[in-house]
Design a protein around this motif. Sequence first.
Motif, PDB file in Angstrom:
ATOM      1  N   ILE A 297     -18.715  11.183  -5.533  1.00  0.00           N
ATOM      2  CA  ILE A 297     -18.738  10.079  -4.569  1.00  0.00           C
ATOM      3  C   ILE A 297     -20.036   9.302  -4.747  1.00  0.00           C
ATOM      4  CG2 ILE A 297     -18.865   9.473  -2.123  1.00  0.00           C
ATOM      5  CD1 ILE A 297     -17.145  11.935  -1.534  1.00  0.00           C
ATOM      6  N   ARG A 298     -19.911   8.001  -4.937  1.00  0.00           N
ATOM      7  CA  ARG A 298     -21.081   7.130  -5.035  1.00  0.00           C
ATOM      8  C   ARG A 298     -20.638   5.749  -4.556  1.00  0.00           C
ATOM      9  NH1 ARG A 298     -24.443   7.664 -10.442  1.00  0.00           N
ATOM     10  NH2 ARG A 298     -24.456   9.811  -9.677  1.00  0.00           N
ATOM     11  N   THR A 299     -20.975   5.417  -3.312  1.00  0.00           N
ATOM     12  CA  THR A 299     -20.460   4.191  -2.696  1.00  0.00           C
ATOM     13  C   THR A 299     -20.860   2.930  -3.453  1.00  0.00           C
ATOM     14  OG1 THR A 299     -22.333   4.151  -1.162  1.00  0.00           O
ATOM     15  CG2 THR A 299     -20.304   5.186  -0.388  1.00  0.00           C
ATOM     16  N   GLN A 300     -21.968   2.960  -4.157  1.00  0.00           N
ATOM     17  CA  GLN A 300     -22.402   1.800  -4.944  1.00  0.00           C
ATOM     18  C   GLN A 300     -22.158   2.010  -6.440  1.00  0.00           C
ATOM     19  OE1 GLN A 300     -23.433  -1.001  -3.413  1.00  0.00           O
ATOM     20  NE2 GLN A 300     -23.078   0.074  -1.481  1.00  0.00           N
ATOM     21  N   GLY A 301     -21.339   3.007  -6.761  1.00  0.00           N
ATOM     22  CA  GLY A 301     -21.090   3.318  -8.165  1.00  0.00           C
ATOM     23  C   GLY A 301     -20.039   2.424  -8.792  1.00  0.00           C
ATOM     24  N   GLN A 302     -19.834   2.617 -10.072  1.00  0.00           N
ATOM     25  CA  GLN A 302     -18.844   1.866 -10.829  1.00  0.00           C
ATOM     26  C   GLN A 302     -17.443   2.339 -10.460  1.00  0.00           C
ATOM     27  OE1 GLN A 302     -19.368  -0.636 -13.010  1.00  0.00           O
ATOM     28  NE2 GLN A 302     -17.195  -0.861 -13.427  1.00  0.00           N
ATOM     29  N   PRO A 303     -16.574   1.449  -9.932  1.00  0.00           N
ATOM     30  CA  PRO A 303     -15.206   1.857  -9.620  1.00  0.00           C
ATOM     31  C   PRO A 303     -14.503   2.398 -10.861  1.00  0.00           C
ATOM     32  CG  PRO A 303     -15.688  -0.300  -8.670  1.00  0.00           C
ATOM     33  CD  PRO A 303     -16.837   0.044  -9.579  1.00  0.00           C
ATOM     34  N   GLY A 304     -13.733   3.429 -10.659  1.00  0.00           N
ATOM     35  CA  GLY A 304     -13.058   4.082 -11.774  1.00  0.00           C
ATOM     36  C   GLY A 304     -13.832   5.273 -12.283  1.00  0.00           C
ATOM     37  N   GLN A 305     -15.152   5.163 -12.248  1.00  0.00           N
ATOM     38  CA  GLN A 305     -16.006   6.276 -12.667  1.00  0.00           C
ATOM     39  C   GLN A 305     -16.415   7.113 -11.471  1.00  0.00           C
ATOM     40  OE1 GLN A 305     -19.472   5.072 -14.886  1.00  0.00           O
ATOM     41  NE2 GLN A 305     -20.190   7.158 -15.179  1.00  0.00           N
ATOM     42  N   PHE A 306     -16.674   6.450 -10.339  1.00  0.00           N
ATOM     43  CA  PHE A 306     -17.085   7.123  -9.115  1.00  0.00           C
ATOM     44  C   PHE A 306     -16.144   6.765  -7.972  1.00  0.00           C
ATOM     45  CE2 PHE A 306     -21.002   6.600 -11.575  1.00  0.00           C
ATOM     46  CZ  PHE A 306     -21.473   7.903 -11.603  1.00  0.00           C
ATOM     47  N   ALA A 307     -16.013   7.681  -7.011  1.00  0.00           N
ATOM     48  CA  ALA A 307     -15.256   7.402  -5.797  1.00  0.00           C
ATOM     49  C   ALA A 307     -16.157   6.586  -4.865  1.00  0.00           C
ATOM     50  CB  ALA A 307     -14.841   8.707  -5.132  1.00  0.00           C
ATOM     51  N   THR A 308     -15.796   5.326  -4.650  1.00  0.00           N
ATOM     52  CA  THR A 308     -16.643   4.421  -3.866  1.00  0.00           C
ATOM     53  C   THR A 308     -16.207   4.311  -2.410  1.00  0.00           C
ATOM     54  OG1 THR A 308     -15.282   2.485  -4.369  1.00  0.00           O
ATOM     55  CG2 THR A 308     -17.059   3.031  -5.932  1.00  0.00           C
ATOM     56  N   GLY A 309     -15.047   4.849  -2.080  1.00  0.00           N
ATOM     57  CA  GLY A 309     -14.533   4.708  -0.726  1.00  0.00           C
ATOM     58  C   GLY A 309     -13.836   3.379  -0.493  1.00  0.00           C
ATOM     59  N   MET A 310     -13.659   2.591  -1.535  1.00  0.00           N
ATOM     60  CA  MET A 310     -12.956   1.300  -1.443  1.00  0.00           C
ATOM     61  C   MET A 310     -11.808   1.321  -2.451  1.00  0.00           C
ATOM     62  SD  MET A 310     -15.062  -0.214   0.645  1.00  0.00           S
ATOM     63  CE  MET A 310     -16.675   0.285   1.242  1.00  0.00           C
ATOM     64  N   MET A 311     -10.599   1.103  -1.975  1.00  0.00           N
ATOM     65  CA  MET A 311      -9.477   1.131  -2.921  1.00  0.00           C
ATOM     66  C   MET A 311      -8.383   0.147  -2.537  1.00  0.00           C
ATOM     67  SD  MET A 311      -7.699   4.814  -2.059  1.00  0.00           S
ATOM     68  CE  MET A 311      -9.078   5.750  -2.647  1.00  0.00           C
ATOM     69  N   HIS A 312      -8.045  -0.691  -3.510  1.00  0.00           N
ATOM     70  CA  HIS A 312      -6.882  -1.557  -3.389  1.00  0.00           C
ATOM     71  C   HIS A 312      -5.678  -0.757  -3.863  1.00  0.00           C
ATOM     72  CE1 HIS A 312      -8.846  -5.472  -2.548  1.00  0.00           C
ATOM     73  NE2 HIS A 312      -9.872  -4.905  -3.178  1.00  0.00           N
ATOM     74  N   LEU A 313      -4.644  -0.715  -3.018  1.00  0.00           N
ATOM     75  CA  LEU A 313      -3.440   0.049  -3.328  1.00  0.00           C
ATOM     76  C   LEU A 313      -2.232  -0.868  -3.431  1.00  0.00           C
ATOM     77  CD1 LEU A 313      -3.878   3.016  -0.821  1.00  0.00           C
ATOM     78  CD2 LEU A 313      -4.170   3.123  -3.273  1.00  0.00           C
ATOM     79  N   ARG A 314      -1.382  -0.581  -4.395  1.00  0.00           N
ATOM     80  CA  ARG A 314      -0.071  -1.216  -4.494  1.00  0.00           C
ATOM     81  C   ARG A 314       0.937  -0.084  -4.599  1.00  0.00           C
ATOM     82  NH1 ARG A 314       2.350  -4.854  -9.501  1.00  0.00           N
ATOM     83  NH2 ARG A 314       4.396  -5.227  -8.550  1.00  0.00           N
ATOM     84  N   ILE A 315       1.788   0.024  -3.592  1.00  0.00           N
ATOM     85  CA  ILE A 315       2.769   1.098  -3.555  1.00  0.00           C
ATOM     86  C   ILE A 315       4.150   0.521  -3.820  1.00  0.00           C
ATOM     87  CG2 ILE A 315       3.873   2.825  -2.090  1.00  0.00           C
ATOM     88  CD1 ILE A 315       1.190   3.422  -0.898  1.00  0.00           C
ATOM     89  N   ARG A 316       4.814   1.041  -4.839  1.00  0.00           N
ATOM     90  CA  ARG A 316       6.176   0.632  -5.193  1.00  0.00           C
ATOM     91  C   ARG A 316       7.095   1.797  -4.834  1.00  0.00           C
ATOM     92  NH1 ARG A 316       8.058  -0.901  -9.666  1.00  0.00           N
ATOM     93  NH2 ARG A 316       8.915  -2.842  -8.867  1.00  0.00           N
ATOM     94  N   SER A 317       7.882   1.593  -3.766  1.00  0.00           N
ATOM     95  CA  SER A 317       8.646   2.671  -3.167  1.00  0.00           C
ATOM     96  C   SER A 317      10.143   2.460  -3.373  1.00  0.00           C
ATOM     97  CB  SER A 317       8.309   2.747  -1.670  1.00  0.00           C
ATOM     98  OG  SER A 317       8.806   3.918  -1.100  1.00  0.00           O
ATOM     99  N   LEU A 318      10.766   3.336  -4.166  1.00  0.00           N
ATOM    100  CA  LEU A 318      12.199   3.269  -4.435  1.00  0.00           C
ATOM    101  C   LEU A 318      12.962   3.938  -3.292  1.00  0.00           C
ATOM    102  CD1 LEU A 318      14.735   2.840  -6.247  1.00  0.00           C
ATOM    103  CD2 LEU A 318      14.170   5.052  -7.317  1.00  0.00           C
ATOM    104  N   ASN A 319      13.901   3.200  -2.702  1.00  0.00           N
ATOM    105  CA  ASN A 319      14.714   3.731  -1.616  1.00  0.00           C
ATOM    106  C   ASN A 319      15.909   4.494  -2.194  1.00  0.00           C
ATOM    107  OD1 ASN A 319      16.301   4.293   0.569  1.00  0.00           O
ATOM    108  ND2 ASN A 319      16.490   2.185   1.279  1.00  0.00           N
ATOM    109  N   ASN A 320      15.759   5.806  -2.303  1.00  0.00           N
ATOM    110  CA  ASN A 320      16.858   6.655  -2.747  1.00  0.00           C
ATOM    111  C   ASN A 320      17.326   7.540  -1.601  1.00  0.00           C
ATOM    112  OD1 ASN A 320      18.781   7.635  -4.478  1.00  0.00           O
ATOM    113  ND2 ASN A 320      17.402   8.999  -5.593  1.00  0.00           N
ATOM    114  N   SER A 321      17.230   6.992  -0.367  1.00  0.00           N
ATOM    115  CA  SER A 321      17.611   7.745   0.828  1.00  0.00           C
ATOM    116  C   SER A 321      19.072   7.565   1.196  1.00  0.00           C
ATOM    117  CB  SER A 321      16.750   7.300   2.015  1.00  0.00           C
ATOM    118  OG  SER A 321      17.087   5.968   2.412  1.00  0.00           O
ATOM    119  N   GLY A 322      19.723   6.538   0.620  1.00  0.00           N
ATOM    120  CA  GLY A 322      21.103   6.255   0.969  1.00  0.00           C
ATOM    121  C   GLY A 322      21.259   5.412   2.224  1.00  0.00           C
ATOM    122  N   ILE A 323      20.137   5.047   2.849  1.00  0.00           N
ATOM    123  CA  ILE A 323      20.146   4.257   4.086  1.00  0.00           C
ATOM    124  C   ILE A 323      19.176   3.098   3.929  1.00  0.00           C
ATOM    125  CG2 ILE A 323      19.801   4.315   6.591  1.00  0.00           C
ATOM    126  CD1 ILE A 323      20.082   7.392   6.403  1.00  0.00           C
ATOM    127  N   ALA A 324      19.556   1.914   4.402  1.00  0.00           N
ATOM    128  CA  ALA A 324      18.658   0.753   4.325  1.00  0.00           C
ATOM    129  C   ALA A 324      17.452   0.956   5.233  1.00  0.00           C
ATOM    130  CB  ALA A 324      19.418  -0.519   4.721  1.00  0.00           C
TER     131      ALA A 324
END
Length: 198
Positions: free
Chosen positions: A80-107
């Motif tokens: 963990i290094r909040t001022q570290g290089q993203p990707g190398q250190f866990a900075t506590g800041m993360m942009h997420l893109r979640i692609r979720s496939l609906n295989n539940s059978g219900i809308a």
Amino acid sequence: MAALWKVIAGCLAALPFLAVAEGGEPHVWRSGAYSFSDELGGFILLGVSGIGTKADPFVIEQEMVSASPVTLVIRVASQIRTQGQPGQFATGMMHLRIRSLNNSGIAWTEYEFELQEQLGIPSVHGDGLSFDQRRVNPENRSSDSFRIHDTDFEPNDRIVFSDGHVDPLETADFKFFVTDFTPKLEFYLRQDPRIPLS
């Protein structure tokens, strides 16, 4: 009698692993300075890429096999290094893109995300973990399947995406920014795909 209680306790201790056993081995993916796991069951983590920056977000591909809430486990896999290089250190800041496939059978008619610092307990305002609660402008929150998103920072850290739908075998795309100003080694992202009321 004591022996019976030991057997019962052993069975109860094994319960969290039953969901994983039914769906096979848990999937753990490392990307950048973090790892992501479906070990709590109920969905299948298909892959993770990126380092968590705006230009190269974590892209999480997953398959939802039911319409029940599930929880993604996120862990620090580096220092963990909040001022570290993203990707190398866990900075506590993360942009997420979640692609979720609906295989539940219900809308799905809504989709909720909730941050948890402790499993099963919603994150609170003062713990440092949030959906970027310092920023009023919601530019970092969007979905290709839902037109509206409501963010609650108090008493819980939640985003509810609504005004849309995701039919079975379609994929919904969600984008948001997570900040953790006192970075933890582990936290949780609960997901609740909501279905039409009968």
